[in-house]
Design an enzyme around this catalytic site. Structure first.
Site: not given
Length: 574
Positions: A199-200, A204, A207, A293, A295-296, A436, A438, A479
């Site tokens: 798992t990643r 709960h 699982h 299902r 998977h990865a 300030n 800067r 900016a």
């Protein structure tokens, strides 16, 4: 007994090279070196400890081509994922990399030598071909394909490794088992049949129920084996996840389950990754592996379609099951039945029986807003960990990022906003005024585009750290460039809220309001690269709020900002 390693022998290079460790350390100090990337560090650790058996180094060109094209090493053994050491032309020249050269590989965190690589070859891969064959499409919406084309360097270096030491870990050390250690642990516990769960994500109740059911049906014990290396961008950090797993472990029947952490850099490669994951678990001694299902799977491609079908991973592993040598356990979707207060596999729920579920999106909404999370979905101990790491908006930090011309009124609005937020007193409020910052952070910088971008990046970093700590940061630079503002948003949003406020006071009004006469000096050429005169201001199209001091008072502008914060739950309504 534990499962046989892939290829028949566990390639634990730490054990193999232990008798020459001292001489390797001494030699490493005399060699040219390469500082590894985070992904290379993960790969190196699993090569050295045997997790990637039968590999004993990074793939040379022949092995690489065989893996990419046919999922085969030159030995004929099945291997589905290319494990490569990417380098730039500059690194090749600086470290004098050439065949038979020995190179020390350094940990990027402390520059300690971890291994010595004896170079076999240097080659330039066809990255588009690698993307097509390994990941199914040359589509940069796939995180591994994006990595290939935008982060991985131009050349690959193949060669064999000799181990000096493992990377230092300072977190959850007691749960970091190498394959050799895990096999010894299984032997001590007298476990002969072990189901591994990859798992990643946080776990709960569903699982817990599916893993218990899988272990009982196979008359086996259970290994919770989460990835704590690199996962999918945007995933919950591994510190939080491991605290969740540790909170969950006491909920298993006594003696059924163990927790071990895997320092893997995932590629999100779907079917090929599932084969890779199965081989890695086989090397760790397990006999069964749960594959779910998709998977990865990385999600959707650039056309909005899933990269892989829901059962592609299970189908490919089934195709090679005899060679993989590990029994695959299909992941069962579990659903909660409130009338009987139990979880059942979704395909076993009788017709007409009421079921409940909370989606990942709904869970995140409840965490964000502080709404309750029912005990039928997750254990209170797990929810407590998640709330600590993901507090509701009222406890998170945020940044208000002003942009606008000199003398547009943004400084006055920023100061007034600081006063308004201070009266709430629920969080610290920091004001970063352009002049300030800067003076204190960027005094050596001029006003070229490059220097302006560096200045904005520094302010974004400081604001991001304040936001991460739960404070309110008010930033008020000019900016003028869109790309720098976008990068600032990206930097800060990882830590909390971000609001771009464009103070769109017209240039003519700014000139009138200029008490210092700098616009006049810029017009005369006494000041160079002055925004609005001889340097452009790129009007933001992604501002969260636009105000104009000729149309709104300072107090009205502040009120509109506070309303934004109230709407999103960062501050309470009056």
């Amino acid at each position: 007994m534990a499962n046989t390693p892939h290829g028949g022998v566990l390639k634990d290079l730490y054990i193999r090279d232990a008798n020459k460790n001292d001489s390797l350390r001494i030699e490493a100090k005399t060699l040219p070196s390469l500082v590894l990337t985070d992904r290379q560090l993960c790969d190196l650790e699993l090569i050295l400890n045997g997790g990637f058996s039968p590999l004993e180094g990074f793939l040379n060109e022949k092995d690489y081509n065989g893996v990419v094209e046919n999922m085969r090493l030159t030995s004929g053994l099945l291997w589905s994922m290319p494990i490569t050491l990417d380098v730039s032309q500059e690194e090749i020249e600086a470290s004098q990399i050439q065949p038979q050269r020995r190179i020390a590989l350094l940990d990027p965190r402390d520059y300690e030598a971890l291994a010595i690589l004896t170079v076999d070859d240097i080659y330039e891969p066809n990255k588009s071909k690698e993307a097509e064959y390994v990941f199914g499409a040359d589509d940069s919406a796939h995180p591994a394909v994006y990595y290939l084309h935008n982060i991985a360097k131009k050349f690959y270096v193949g060669g064999s490794l000799e181990a000096i030491q493992s990377p230092s870990h300072y977190d959850y050390v007691a749960n970091r088992y190498t394959p050799s250690e895990l096999r010894a642990h299984f032997k001590k516990l007298q476990w002969t049949r072990v189901v591994a769960f990859q798992t990643r994500n946080p776990m709960h109740r569903a699982h817990r129920e599916l893993t218990v059911r899988a272990a009982r049906q196979r008359k086996a014990h259970l290994l919770i084996h989460p990835v704590v290396g690199l996962t999918k961008p945007g995933d919950i950090d591994h510190y939080t996840r491991v605290r969740v797993y540790k909170a969950l472990m006491p909920k298993y029947p006594n003696g059924m389950a163990e927790l071990s952490l895997l320092p893997l850099a995932m590629r999100m490669g779907g079917p090929r990754e599932a084969v890779w994951h199965a081989l890695i678990r086989k090397n760790h001694g397990v006999t069964h592996f749960i594959i779910g299902r998709d998977h990865a799977g990385p999600g959707k491609n650039s056309q909005g379609v899933d990269f892989y079908g829901p059962y592609d991973a299970q189908d490919l592993v089934e195709k090679f099951k005899d060679e993989i040598g590990i029994e695959i356990v299909p992941f069962q979707m579990m659903t909660y039945c409130p009338d009987s207060d139990e979880y059942l596999p979704a395909d076993q729920v009788p017709e007409g029986v009421k079921t409940l579920n909370i989606s990942g999106t709904e869970l995140r909404r409840r965490l964000k807003t502080g709404l309750p999370i029912p005990e039928w979905f997750s254990y209170p101990e797990v929810v407590k960990v998640l709330r600590q790491s993901h507090p509701p908006r009222s406890q998170q930090g945020f940044t208000i990022f002003f942009t606008g011309l000199h003398a547009s009124g943004k400084n006055a609005i920023a100061r007034a906003l600081q006063v308004s937020l201070n009266q709430e007193s629920s969080r610290s409020v920091s004001l970063l005024m352009g002049e300030n910052v800067r003076a204190e952070l960027s005094s050596e910088l001029g006003f070229s585009k490059r220097d302006r971008d560096i200045n904005i990046a520094r302010q974004a970093f400081v604001a991001g750290e304040l936001t991460r700590a739960g404070a309110a940061a008010i930033v008020a630079p000019i900016a003028p460039y869109d790309d720098a503002r976008k990068q600032a948003r990206k930097t800060i949003e990882k830590s909390g809220g971000f609001y771009l406020v464009h103070v769109a006071t017209p240039l003519e009004e700014c000139i009138k309001r200029d008490r210092d006469g700098v616009y006049e000096k810029a017009k005369k050429g006494e000041i160079k690269e002055f925004t609005g005169i001889d340097d452009p201001y790129e009007t933001p199209e992604d501002a969260d709020l636009v105000v104009d001091i000729t149309k709104q008072s300072v107090s009205q502008a502040v009120h509109e900002i506070v309303l934004l914060l109230e709407k999103d739950g960062f501050v309470g309504s009056a």
